[in-house]
Design a protein around this motif. Structure first.
Motif, PDB file in Angstrom:
ATOM      1  N   UNK A   9      -7.927   2.074  -6.340  1.00 19.66           N
ATOM      2  CA  UNK A   9      -9.345   2.177  -6.684  1.00 19.66           C
ATOM      3  C   UNK A   9     -10.094   1.115  -5.887  1.00 19.66           C
ATOM      4  N   UNK A  10     -11.181   1.548  -5.263  1.00 18.23           N
ATOM      5  CA  UNK A  10     -12.021   0.626  -4.491  1.00 18.23           C
ATOM      6  C   UNK A  10     -13.401   0.581  -5.141  1.00 18.23           C
ATOM      7  N   UNK A  11     -13.691  -0.471  -5.890  1.00 22.17           N
ATOM      8  CA  UNK A  11     -15.027  -0.544  -6.488  1.00 22.17           C
ATOM      9  C   UNK A  11     -16.043  -0.954  -5.426  1.00 22.17           C
ATOM     10  N   UNK A  51      -0.146   3.253  -0.158  1.00 21.34           N
ATOM     11  CA  UNK A  51      -1.153   3.985  -0.946  1.00 21.34           C
ATOM     12  C   UNK A  51      -1.547   5.268  -0.210  1.00 21.34           C
ATOM     13  N   UNK A  52      -1.604   6.364  -0.966  1.00 19.15           N
ATOM     14  CA  UNK A  52      -1.942   7.666  -0.371  1.00 19.15           C
ATOM     15  C   UNK A  52      -3.214   8.274  -0.927  1.00 19.15           C
ATOM     16  N   UNK A  53      -3.598   7.844  -2.131  1.00 17.28           N
ATOM     17  CA  UNK A  53      -4.784   8.439  -2.765  1.00 17.28           C
ATOM     18  C   UNK A  53      -5.768   7.349  -3.142  1.00 17.28           C
ATOM     19  N   UNK A  54      -7.006   7.561  -2.739  1.00 16.44           N
ATOM     20  CA  UNK A  54      -8.042   6.552  -2.962  1.00 16.44           C
ATOM     21  C   UNK A  54      -9.149   7.086  -3.844  1.00 16.44           C
ATOM     22  N   UNK A  55      -9.669   6.223  -4.686  1.00 16.14           N
ATOM     23  CA  UNK A  55     -10.874   6.565  -5.434  1.00 16.14           C
ATOM     24  C   UNK A  55     -11.899   5.464  -5.201  1.00 16.14           C
ATOM     25  N   UNK A  56     -13.017   5.837  -4.598  1.00 19.31           N
ATOM     26  CA  UNK A  56     -14.100   4.872  -4.417  1.00 19.31           C
ATOM     27  C   UNK A  56     -15.072   5.019  -5.579  1.00 19.31           C
ATOM     28  N   UNK A  57     -15.332   3.904  -6.237  1.00 19.22           N
ATOM     29  CA  UNK A  57     -16.339   3.917  -7.305  1.00 19.22           C
ATOM     30  C   UNK A  57     -17.648   3.483  -6.666  1.00 19.22           C
ATOM     31  N   UNK A  58     -18.523   4.456  -6.445  1.00 22.14           N
ATOM     32  CA  UNK A  58     -19.727   4.209  -5.661  1.00 22.14           C
ATOM     33  C   UNK A  58     -20.973   4.157  -6.537  1.00 22.14           C
ATOM     34  N   UNK A  96      -8.248   9.925   7.993  1.00 26.95           N
ATOM     35  CA  UNK A  96      -7.578  10.006   6.695  1.00 26.95           C
ATOM     36  C   UNK A  96      -7.081  11.427   6.465  1.00 26.95           C
ATOM     37  N   UNK A  97      -5.902  11.571   5.838  1.00 26.76           N
ATOM     38  CA  UNK A  97      -5.426  12.920   5.524  1.00 26.76           C
ATOM     39  C   UNK A  97      -6.446  13.636   4.622  1.00 26.76           C
ATOM     40  N   UNK A  98      -6.624  14.946   4.816  1.00 27.08           N
ATOM     41  CA  UNK A  98      -7.585  15.683   3.982  1.00 27.08           C
ATOM     42  C   UNK A  98      -7.291  15.501   2.497  1.00 27.08           C
ATOM     43  N   UNK A  99      -8.330  15.287   1.727  1.00 28.23           N
ATOM     44  CA  UNK A  99      -8.173  15.193   0.275  1.00 28.23           C
ATOM     45  C   UNK A  99      -7.682  13.860  -0.238  1.00 28.23           C
ATOM     46  N   UNK A 100      -7.599  12.862   0.623  1.00 23.20           N
ATOM     47  CA  UNK A 100      -7.037  11.589   0.156  1.00 23.20           C
ATOM     48  C   UNK A 100      -8.087  10.629  -0.409  1.00 23.20           C
ATOM     49  N   UNK A 101      -9.371  10.973  -0.255  1.00 22.01           N
ATOM     50  CA  UNK A 101     -10.402  10.091  -0.827  1.00 22.01           C
ATOM     51  C   UNK A 101     -11.238  10.857  -1.846  1.00 22.01           C
ATOM     52  N   UNK A 102     -11.250  10.334  -3.055  1.00 20.91           N
ATOM     53  CA  UNK A 102     -12.123  10.884  -4.096  1.00 20.91           C
ATOM     54  C   UNK A 102     -13.210   9.863  -4.370  1.00 20.91           C
TER      55      UNK A 102
END
Ligand code: G1P
Length: 291
Positions: A9-11, A51-58, A96-102
């Motif tokens: 998670x990236x705040x 890490x393969x999956x990221x979530x940015x809290x924007x 980035x691989x498709x779908x890896x950032x939410x």
């Protein structure tokens, strides 16, 4: 069996008021250190740790961060047309691989704990890393990889820690330290931004964490702490005793890029560490020091 660590998670919802006017129309996480934005350092470090999956809290005004990780089709076409092979290869190597950032939005600035809680559906039942892009670490082994090695061994919570001057404890989350084993300390307590006289130690948390999903349960209580904000530190403190919890005195140097002096120092340190720039920078610095 220790569950593999694949999520981060990236705040990135903060306003960046300390860097106005630079951050008026641009997210602070897009500020470059040398030639790479802070957000990219965080993502690269996380990928190096598996890490393969990221979530940015924007928040509002942060779309440049999402665009940064998209394919810049027109730019790539123009670079190809002009035979700018190095620039093109650089962009492609970072794709980035498709779908890896939410992304999720934190609509109201209620604190770091609240920002992390906003990513609860993304996390589900998995362990996860948190990287605060303001904190940059220059090290031989990427800082998150160092933490991931501890997580692999303990299966518990791990935070990166560093000593701060005693008068700075009111800027950070501070550890109450238990048994030490090499560069690893057992965490017995955590206090967010204590006044120097109340600080249980001078070991501060920096913006690198590996946490078990249970932290979401404590965050959902929405208790307000220091600065009347929902503090991640307070929710982490509630996990002590339920699972292993360690602080790792990581190898490397941390730069607090949320602060102007820290940011400027990072520019110099990262430039000096670059084989292509270091010698020239070292040379021109002589014009400014010991003058
Ligand atoms: C946050 C955390 C704090 C931690 C710091 C590291 O504070 O709340 O515990 O020590 O990041 O940079 P902030 O910088 O958001 O005030």
């Amino acid at each position: 069996m220790v569950k593999p660590l694949r999520k981060a998670v990236l705040p990135v919802a903060g306003l960046g008021t300390r860097f106005l006017p630079a951050t008026k129309a641009m997210p602070k996480e897009m500020l470059p250190v040398v030639d790479k934005p802070l957000i990219q350092y965080a993502v690269d470090e996380a990928r190096a740790a598996g890490i393969e999956q990221f979530c940015m809290v924007t928040g509002r005004g942060k779309t440049a961060l999402i665009d940064h990780f998209d394919i810049a089709f027109e730019l790539e076409a123009t670079l190809a047309e002009r035979s700018k092979r190095d620039a093109l290869a650089l962009l492609r190597s970072e794709a980035m691989p498709p779908g890896s950032i939410s992304t999720v939005r934190q609509q109201v600035p209620l604190g770091l704990g609240h920002a992390i809680w906003c990513a609860r559906s993304f996390i589900g039942e998995d362990p996860f890393a948190i990287l605060l892009p303001d904190d940059l670490v220059l090290s031989d082994t990427p800082c998150l990889e160092q933490l991931a090695n501890v997580y692999q061994e303990t299966g518990g919570n791990v935070v990166a820690v560093t000593q701060v001057p005693p008068e700075h404890t009111n800027r950070y989350g501070i550890l109450k330290i238990g048994a030490a084993e090499g560069n690893r300390v057992a965490v017995e307590g955590l206090v967010e931004k204590p006044a120097p006289k109340d600080a249980p130690s001078d070991l501060s948390i920096i913006g690198r964490y590996i946490l078990l999903p249970e932290v979401m349960t404590y965050l959902s209580m929405m208790e307000r702490g220091a600065g009347n904000e929902v503090q991640l530190t307070d929710a982490m403190a509630k996990m002590i005793g339920h699972a292993p919890f360690h602080g790792l005195k990581f190898e490397g140097r941390r730069f607090d890029c949320g602060d102007k002096i820290g940011f400027l120092e990072a520019q110099i340190a990262f430039a000096l560490a670059r084989p292509d720039l270091g010698p020239a920078v070292r040379e021109f610095l002589k014009n400014y020091v010991n003058a």
